[in-house]
Structures are given as structure tokens and as C-alpha cells.
Scaffold this active site. Structure first.
Site, PDB file in Angstrom:
ATOM      1  N   LYS A  71      40.853  17.649  -5.303  1.00  0.00           N
ATOM      2  CA  LYS A  71      41.553  16.357  -4.979  1.00  0.00           C
ATOM      3  C   LYS A  71      42.891  16.411  -4.190  1.00  0.00           C
ATOM      4  CE  LYS A  71      38.194  13.694  -7.621  1.00  0.00           C
ATOM      5  NZ  LYS A  71      38.315  12.915  -8.818  1.00  0.00           N
ATOM      6  N   GLN A  88      40.347  10.079 -13.843  1.00  0.00           N
ATOM      7  CA  GLN A  88      39.251  11.170 -13.976  1.00  0.00           C
ATOM      8  C   GLN A  88      38.450  10.839 -15.198  1.00  0.00           C
ATOM      9  OE1 GLN A  88      38.452  13.418 -11.608  1.00  0.00           O
ATOM     10  NE2 GLN A  88      36.598  13.798 -12.709  1.00  0.00           N
ATOM     11  N   ASP A 131      38.893   4.545  -6.708  1.00  0.00           N
ATOM     12  CA  ASP A 131      37.522   4.909  -6.981  1.00  0.00           C
ATOM     13  C   ASP A 131      36.638   3.891  -6.961  1.00  0.00           C
ATOM     14  OD1 ASP A 131      36.484   7.270  -7.806  1.00  0.00           O
ATOM     15  OD2 ASP A 131      37.036   7.276  -9.809  1.00  0.00           O
TER      16      ASP A 131
END
Length: 285
Positions: free
Chosen positions: A51, A95, A118
């Protein structure tokens, strides 16, 4: 193979390149993506590294907060609060999964909708349901970008999404049913009766259940578009929800696993970070 391969790697690179052009055209404002990783899970570490690599290629700044697996709930929440309060951070990604014993919900709830790259918070999901401007989950958005890139017709088409998670199945079903996309959507799941018959009616099939090779060639309408989101780690390596080799002989378009929706998730994280900056008042066309 009869089906056209939907190349997520190639489209990811196209999207990242276009994002970089937009940032440069806007005068190269510093737009920052921050990630939080708790613990030392190998796949999660590799995923976070990828990422940040793509963020740099897109012309984004990035920041990483690394916490040990022994971090307490309060310590994780404190780290996220710092990022929330920092006006130089435009997107925040925690995460998942968190190590056992940590509750992700209070952590995710701390992230404001305009920084929720997200697309996981209740507020982001609510905006999606209401059709308001906001941030959509990266994987569902990646599926939509693949459909657009390969000019897959959706209006009036039947779509079956297998899996009803808030990460993929539910938001993707909403996106496919949105006005302007106009698919007729069925969300199938473990309690769906005669799954094969339901899937066989679909023009677009999305596997997002995490069940290795559950979608077989006899379940797929000839010429259908088949998109594989499911990821299962087996002794033979990473396996998707689709029996790729067999289904590719029947489908019109198909994503590989890996190399299909995974790269698109990262591309759309970069896209979401730019959208987040715009929601926070940065002028990026």
C-alpha cells in the site's frame, strides 16, 4: 481459455498513474494516507508495504504506525485518535484483523467518515445506503472499476453476489443496485437454497464467500462475467472462490486469482485517499 481475462494488475497501474497526474495538475498538494498495523502477521505486513509503495507511485505521502501484538485496546485507540486529530492526515486505514483479544469495532468507530478510506464505519455505510457523497469500501469499488474498464453492461442485468459481509458483499450489492448502474441484485449466502440454480441465472457473478473453488463451471451461464473476491490460503497456495480453469471455458469475462480484485483493492485505496482529501477541502479535480 475462452473468457477475456480482467487484469487487475494492469488496471491498478492505470489508476495509480491517473491519480498521480491529477495530483501534479493540482499543484502537488501533500495528501497523506496513514496506516496502523498491530502485531507481526506476515501477510498483513506485506500488504501494508504494498500500500505504501503504491501510495508513493501515486504521488501521495504516507505514514505508518506499527504497534506490537502486546498493544492494549487503549493503546490502539490512542494511536488512531492521534491520526484523527492530525489535519495533515487525510486517510486512515487500520489493518485488519487485529490480534486476538482486541475489538476492532471501537477502533474503527473512531475514524471520521471523511478519513475512512476503507469505507468500514457506520457513517460511511450509511452514506452509501443514502446515496450521499462519501467513501466506499476499496474492494467493492475495485469490482465496479473492473466492470467499467471492461465495459460490462450492468443496466437491467442480473447480478449474484455470493457473500454478505459488510466488507464486500453488502456494499457491493448496494453499488450494483444503485441508480445509474441498475443491476437486479441477489445476495446469496450459506443459507441460499439451490445455490447453483441461483448463480446460473446471473449475467454477473461475484464470489465473496471465502470458500475455495465453490463456483464451478456448471453453475455459470455461458458468457457471464465472473469476478473472484474470495481468498483462501491452502497448501497449494492462494485459491479463490472460483474454479478458474474450468469456469474460464464458459464465462465471457473472468478475473484471475491472484491478479484480479486484489490489486484493485489497493488502487481504490489510493483513489479513496484522494477522495478523502477532496472531502476535507483540498482542491483536487
Amino acid at each position: 481459455m475462452a473468457a477475456t481475462l480482467m487484469d487487475g494488475n494492469a488496471l491498478r497501474d492505470e489508476i495509480v498513474g491517473r491519480l498521480r497526474e491529477r495530483i501534479v495538475a493540482a499543484g502537488s498538494p501533500e495528501i497523506c494516507l496513514a496506516t496502523v498495523l498491530v502485531g507481526d502477521d506476515g501477510p498483513s505486513q506485506r500488504y501494508v508495504r504494498s500500500k505504501h509503495k503504491k501510495a508513493a507511485e501515486a504521488g501521495l505521502a504516507s505514514r505508518h504506525v506499527d504497534l506490537p501484538a502486546t498493544a492494549t485496546q487503549a493503546e490502539v485507540e490512542s494511536a488512531v485518535r492521534v491520526l484523527v486529530a492530525d489535519d495533515t492526515v487525510h486517510g486512515i486505514l487500520v489493518q485488519l484483523p487485529l490480534p486476538e483479544g482486541l475489538d476492532p469495532e471501537p477502533v474503527i468507530d473512531l475514524i471520521p467518515a471523511e478519513k475512512d478510506v476503507d469505507g468500514l464505519t457506520e457513517r460511511s455505510m450509511g452514506r452509501l445506503v443514502r446515496g450521499r457523497d462519501g467513501l466506499v469500501g476499496c474492494t467493492p469499488l475495485g469490482v465496479m472499476r473492473l466492470l467499467e474498464r471492461y465495459e460490462i453492461s450492468t443496466s437491467g442485468k442480473r447480478a449474484v453476489v455470493i457473500g454478505r459481509s459488510t466488507l464486500v458483499g453488502l456494499p457491493l450489492s448496494l453499488l450494483l443496485a444503485r441508480k445509474g448502474v441498475d443491476a437486479t441484485v441477489t445476495m446469496a449466502h450459506s443459507r441460499t437454497a439451490d445455490m447453483a440454480a441461483v448463480v446460473r441465472e446471473a449475467d454477473i457473478v461475484v464470489g465473496a464467500a471465502g470458500q475455495p473453488k465453490m463456483i464451478t463451471a456448471d453453475m455459470v451461464k455461458p458468457g457471464a462475467t465472473v469476478i473472484d473476491v474470495g481468498v483462501s490460503r491452502t497448501d497449494a497456495g492462494i485459491v479463490g472462490d472460483v474454479d478458474f480453469e474450468a469456469v474460464a471455458q464458459v464465462a465471457g469475462h473472468i478475473t484471475p486469482m491472484p491478479g484480479g480484485t486484489g490489486p484493485m483493492t489497493i488502487a481504490c485505496l489510493m483513489e479513496n485517499t484522494l477522495t478523502a482529501a477532496r472531502l476535507q477541502g483540498i482542491d483536487v479535480a
